[in-house]
Design a protein around this motif. Structure first.
Motif: not given
Lengths: 750, 480
Positions: B4, B140, B144, B147, B178-179, B182, B187, B189, B191
């Protein structure tokens, strides 16, 4: 001294009148800062709360110096056979109250007068009470009293004794400041100004933030004393000289022409400095509190996993979502309730996060039966409100693990020739495990003689189910059924609608049928369940199926601990796997005995395929086996309603209400059937009954408003629309739109 | 955790050449702070354009794009900017250490407090996963989806409920950020680590902006005031858009002021970029930008620098508009919230219904409530210093105008909500104003503090009253 004393006293009066009450909603997300040693948060239909442990306390920072009235909303609930608990309240270790708490939620008020010395910054409100261990508690906790809220209201009326001591102390502080400056070489004028400055400073701080100012002033007193004593000990005469010279310069400066401007600049700088100091102090204190509360948790739980951290924040909701995720395939399309009333389960975006990549669809009743892509429904229980509110063709119903504790006593079989008691359990297994489709965990031996109850001969089951329709525990008998027979037992369970008695009848043709009693209706209470007139029911059912009934035998009696309410939204969180009728209903059941559940499943399968007439037939079969199942009557009512047969529909709903009188939704549906059949007065009565049982659901208000609007009673209609709006909030659902339009329409007309 | 941090470092690396190109004369730490914010802009815009072009935003695709962009910018820097400044910037860390003078005792204490706050926010962010309601439900979850689907359109079109209209309501910066994490580290990680660095960047920029006009002691005290402002630490450690938004808006406004008043080179373009990224972070921020335009119009008329101002607007639109256009035409979304049409219709409705004084009275109560929650003592402190500075009002007139314009937008916004959008629903109105409204005010804190710090009474205090304090040092043999 006298002037400062009077001013300080007045400032205290002003300060206290400016204080506002502080409320701690115990059980709310924000209570962590205040409560210690309580059990986990809980919610019921009305509010959130926590139960106390033996060492529970509530802590309020920075108000330890203020006289206050504490109002505690406490419920000292105990089972009927136990006395109400004795509660002792201690504030900072001193007993404040000693009383017996009522068995219902009540507010108790107490006055807290803080001691002047030693000064305390915080109030630690300790709640001590008798404890008890409820038999229905799944975690086996011991509970004290239920605390709903704590409100601390500053006492605004004069408290002479308290103020006078404090005022005298502060005046003394100012006087000591004066004396200290004098002893350090300051002139009398300079020392007088210094004293006044200190007084002004104290007053202004008191006016801004009296709570902290009290503490500050007492510290200042200590500080002055330390400085004075230090000055004397260390003989800092040099500093005394400097201060003395400064004082002389101030006196000279005041007399010179530019001196006043200089003094104004000085005051301005001091004001800015004080403002910065206060802002920094407040900011640092708030930030420190936040950091400390977070660090405390981190220090106590340094190695939590992701799941544990999420669980600590989302409590039971996280487990619910994980349960649904684990119980559904990744390509599932799950229907969720509208957010209007199901704030959490209906929040598509939030639920999406937890269930991704499963897709969601908002409530659409028609799609349950018609849309092949919809595969699951959430079973939601937000704030005690259940969903779905309509009949669902279910292939499987998966509940979050439910621990069922069942006690059985006085199990008797009554025939014309006598009574057979099944309570002689010594040395034999009274009820052997017979048949099950349950997915369950057996935590304890499932069948033991319970030593915990006064009557040690009761049977005790302790099972955790995630999915079940039946889990029969039976005892083989061989009794020819040619006369009236009935079965009875006293049953107690921690969950309602989960246990019933069963009786298997074998026909000479080799077929068999299982007949059931209505399930238990209450939690944690002994109830007598019974299968009445088994002979007539078995005969009628056999004849209906074309089986010979002469020589039929009662082959098994027992109980079903895996009973499931036919309407799946009652009392639980979970997920429903929809029955799309893809598999043949015969294969889907995989069960060769004619029991009521089998016919209900067949009915659902037909319903899912749109075969309403056959579905009605199967429900009627089910009712022959279990005539007291209110939910089957309700499902029948729904089908008649869909066929626009309002007379039959209303009759079925009425029978369902007779058997399940405490479900508001049944009244609502009966009201709709009456309304559709043109019986408006009866409809109004049913909607009102629904509101009486479930006062916080919007549908009945909306339906009533629409009737009153049609009848021209606009004021009443407007009021009901408004009440519905209060409950529904504004959400893009049909109900909310109807509410908004109703308010707008009637608002204009009125 | 290390992955990260690597992802965050890469972001700063991508942003670095942009700062060199736009603002060549900036101190190293300030440049690093700017690079972090601009880097996120570059990474997320890069992902967005890949998605628009139909190229899935996998890690290799994004990395390739960013390397190409960074190298191109580096080449541009070599061609256009002063190379010596680039070299100076490159050697800045060593130079910084060499030039760092021995701090005084109060400076050390203040700096330690600020660093402590940052580390506390970092630790809290590192410990907790993304868990707050909106952070999960709005931002978030989209990350997801992105991604998984490899594109914005793919992610949105797969969803039945919430529909694309709802999913595209909030601009995508934080979701794409966030993507990025990840994509780089899976995923698992966290954020939340993104956010403390936004607050650190804001503090650094705030400090250096102030340092141009005040002493180190004064700048540090005000930086500490900013760090301890209501909810600042909280927003530094949770995965809401509030801190990135506060960073972009406040930095943009400070840059704008530095261009208007101090004529700093490159700051107008920087301001436009940051404004654009603010709009790329949080919905319904356009009115705040529009409120700046009258201030700039006055400046145009006075100084005849209309082309620069036009360029400012154009640059803002270049960053802010693609998302709105994409939502409208790319996703064919029916949502209009935040669009100019929506805002115009609200304005029209407000004029049509006329001034409803009862509602406006209620609105002002709500303004006071949000004001107190978001600004705490910062607001009376600002007012007090502004009053004491009445004689020198013209000295920092531009800053006062900018601040007033932003505050006016907030007040007007609450009035609109109270009179037009939620006139019959006080509960919803209260919730919107106290939650969303309060969060929208966070960016105003640095501005108020900045103004307070450069007023004459405060300057007087530090230059005359506390000048001696600033020089208190521990004896050399007791230095840590």
């Amino acid at each position: 001294m006298a002037v400062s004393a009077v001013l300080l006293f007045l400032t205290f009066q002003l300060g206290l009148s400016m204080l506002s009450p502080q409320m701690i909603d115990v059980g709310d997300q924000t209570d962590e800062e205040y409560v210690r040693g309580f059990h986990q948060r809980e919610r019921n239909e009305w509010s959130s709360f926590r139960w106390t442990k033996p060492d529970s306390y509530v802590m309020l920072a920075d108000v330890g110096h203020i006289p206050m009235t504490f109002s505690l909303a406490i419920n000292g609930w105990r089972p009927e056979d136990q006395a109400a608990p004795q509660v002792v309240l201690l504030a900072n270790g001193r007993e404040m109250a000693n009383f017996v708490a009522g068995k219902e939620l009540r507010t108790y008020q107490f006055r807290y007068i803080p001691p002047v010395l030693p000064p305390s910054r915080k109030v630690v409100l300790e709640i001590q009470s008798d404890i008890f261990a409820p038999s229905t508690d799944q975690a086996g906790r011991t509970l004290g009293v239920l605390v709903d809220s704590v409100v601390a209201t500053p006492i605004a009326e004069p408290l002479w004794s308290f103020y006078l001591v404090l005022v005298l102390l502060l005046s003394l502080a100012i006087g000591m400041g004066y004396l200290a400056l004098r002893s350090l070489g300051g002139g009398s004028w300079f020392s007088f100004l210094g004293g006044l400055l200190l007084l002004t400073l104290a007053c202004s701080i008191l006016a801004i933030c009296p709570l902290r100012a009290v503490a500050f002033s007492i510290w200042a007193l200590g500080f002055c004393a330390v400085c004075y004593v230090s000055g004397l000990i260390v003989h800092l005469k040099g500093y005394g000289d400097v201060l003395g010279r400064l004082g002389t310069r101030v006196q000279t400066g005041l007399r010179s022409p530019g001196g006043r401007t200089e003094l104004l600049h000085l005051i301005r700088r001091v004001a800015v400095l004080v403002a910065i100091a206060v802002a920094l102090k407040v900011g640092l204190t708030e930030s420190w509190r936040y950091v400390v509360s977070e660090f405390r948790f981190i220090r106590e739980n340094p190695y939590l996993t992701y799941e544990e951290k999420m669980r600590s924040k989302w409590v039971g909701w996280y487990d619910y979502m994980i349960f649904v995720r684990d119980s559904t395939p990744p390509d599932a399309l799950i229907m969720i309730p509208p957010q209007t009333l199901w704030e959490w389960s209906g929040n598509g975006q939030l639920v999406s996060f937890f269930l991704y990549p499963r897709r969601l669809i908002l409530e659409n009743r028609a799609a349950v039966a018609t849309d092949e892509t919809v595969s699951h429904l959430l079973v939601a229980h937000d704030d005690g409100r259940d969903w779905p509110k309509f009949a669902v063709p279910a292939e499987r119903i998966l509940y979050m693990p439910q621990r069922r504790q069942v006690w059985v006593d006085d199990f008797v079989l009554k025939t014309a020739s006598g009574v057979v008691m099944l309570e002689d359990f010594e040395g034999s297994t009274p009820l052997a495990h017979w048949a099950s489709n349950a997915r369950k965990v057996v935590a304890n031996p499932p069948l033991i003689v319970d030593a915990r109850t006064a009557d040690s001969r009761s049977l005790y089951f302790d099972l955790t189910y995630t999915q079940s329709e039946y889990d029969y525990w039976g005892r083989a008998v061989d009794i020819v059924l040619n006369e009236p027979v009935s079965i009875e037992a006293s049953v107690r369970s921690n969950l309602p609608h989960r246990v019933n008695l069963i009786a298997e009848v074998r026909y000479p043709s080799g077929n068999s049928a299982v007949f059931g009693s209505p399930p238990n209706t209450e939690s944690a209470r002994w109830e007598v369940l019974g299968i009445e007139d088994l002979y007539s029911r078995a005969r009628d059912f056999g004849m209906h199926n074309g089986w010979p009934v002469a020589g039929m035998k009662l082959s098994m009696i027992g109980m079903n601990t895996g009973c499931q309410a036919s309407m799946p939204y009652q009392e639980g969180w979970g997920v429903i796997e929809l029955d799309k009728g893809v598999q043949g209903p015969e294969q889907a059941t995989g069960w060769g005995v004619n029991n009521a559940q089998r016919h209900v499943r067949l009915a659902r399968a037909h319903e899912a395929r749109g075969e309403t007439v056959r579905a009605i037939e199967e429900y009627q079969f089910a009712l022959e086996l279990e005539p007291s199942n209110g939910w089957v009557h309700f499902a029948l009512g729904e089908l008649y309603f869909a066929q626009h047969d309002m007379v039959q529909s209303a009759a079925s709903y009425q029978r369902a209400i007779e058997l399940e009188p405490d479900i508001g939704w049944l009244h609502f549906r009966l009201g709709e059937a009456y309304q559709a059949g043109g019986q408006t007065d009866q409809a109004v009565a049913e909607y009102e009954a629904d509101i009486e049982i479930e006062p916080d659901t919007a549908w009945a208000y909306l339906a009533l408003a629409s009737i009153y609007e049609t009848q021209g009673e606009l004021d009443r209609a407007y009021e009901l629309y408004y009440q519905a709006g209060e409950l529904a909030s504004f959400d893009p659902t049909a109900d909310a739109i109807a509410v908004r339009e109703g308010i707008a329409r009637l608002g204009k007309e009125r | 955790m290390m992955l990260s941090l690597l992802a965050l470092l890469l972001v700063a690396v991508f942003g670095f050449p942009i700062t060199l190109l736009i603002a060549p004369r900036v101190r190293f730490l300030e440049r690093l702070a700017l690079a972090y914010g601009l880097g996120w802009g570059a990474v997320t815009l890069g992902m967005f354009y890949l998605s628009v072009l139909g190229i899935p935003f996998s890690l290799p695709n994004i990395a390739a794009l960013l390397v190409v962009v960074t190298l191109s910018l580096g080449w541009l820097v070599r061609k256009t900017a002063d190379v010596s400044s680039y070299l100076a910037a490159a050697s800045a860390p060593r130079d910084l250490l060499r030039r760092m003078k021995r701090p005084s005792l109060p400076e050390t204490v203040l700096l330690s407090a600020i660093v402590f706050c940052f580390l506390a926010a970092l630790l809290i962010a590192a410990y907790w996963p993304v868990h707050t309601w909106d952070a999960l439900a709005v931002y978030d979850v989209r990350a997801r989806m992105f991604v998984d689907a490899g594109s914005i359109k793919g992610a949105f079109s797969r969803s039945v409920y919430p529909p694309p209209d709802l999913l595209s309501l909030a601009p995508p910066l934080t979701s794409l950020a966030h993507s990025w994490l990840y994509l780089l580290g899976g995923e698992a990680q966290n954020a939340r680590l993104i956010y403390p660095f936004f607050s650190a960047s804001l503090i650094v920029i705030f400090y250096y902006s102030l340092r141009e006009q005040c002493s180190a002691l004064c700048s540090l005290i005000f930086a500490l005031l900013l760090v301890t402002a209501p909810q600042f630490l909280y927003f530094s450690s949770v995965a809401y858009t509030n801190m990135p938004y506060a960073f972009y808006e406040a930095t943009a406004l400070l840059c704008l002021y530095r261009w208007l008043s101090l004529h700093k080179q490159g700051y107008l373009a920087l301001s436009a970029l940051l404004f654009g990224l603010g709009s790329w972070t949080k919905p319904a921020t356009d009115p705040y930008f529009i409120a700046i335009l009258p201030v700039l119009a006055v400046y145009c008329l006075q100084k005849r620098r209309c082309i620069a101002v036009a360029g400012f607007v154009a640059l803002f639109l270049t960053v802010a508009m693609p998302w709105k256009l994409y939502v409208r035409y790319g996703l064919s979304s029916a949502q209009v919230f935040g669009s100019l049409e929506y805002e115009a219709s609200i304005a029209y409705e407000l004029i049509r219904t006329g001034l409803n004084w009862v509602q406006i009275g209620k609105a002002f109560d709500l303004v006071r409530l949000a004001w107190n929650r978001a600004l705490g003592l910062i607001w009376p402190f600002f007012l007090g210093t502004a009053l004491l500075n009445l004689k020198n009002l013209k000295q920092h007139g531009w800053l006062l105008l900018i601040t007033a314009s932003q505050a006016a937008v907030f007040v007007a916004g609450v009035c609109v909500f109270a009179t037009v959008i939620y006139p019959d629903d006080p509960r919803e109105l209260y919730a919107v104003v106290t939650n969303s409204g309060t969060r929208l005010l966070v960016f105003l804190v640095p501005l108020l503090l900045y103004y307070a710090a450069i007023t004459k009474p405060v300057k007087d205090l530090f230059e005359v009253g506390l000048s001696v304090v600033a020089q208190i040092r521990l004896p050399a043999d007791r230095q840590p």
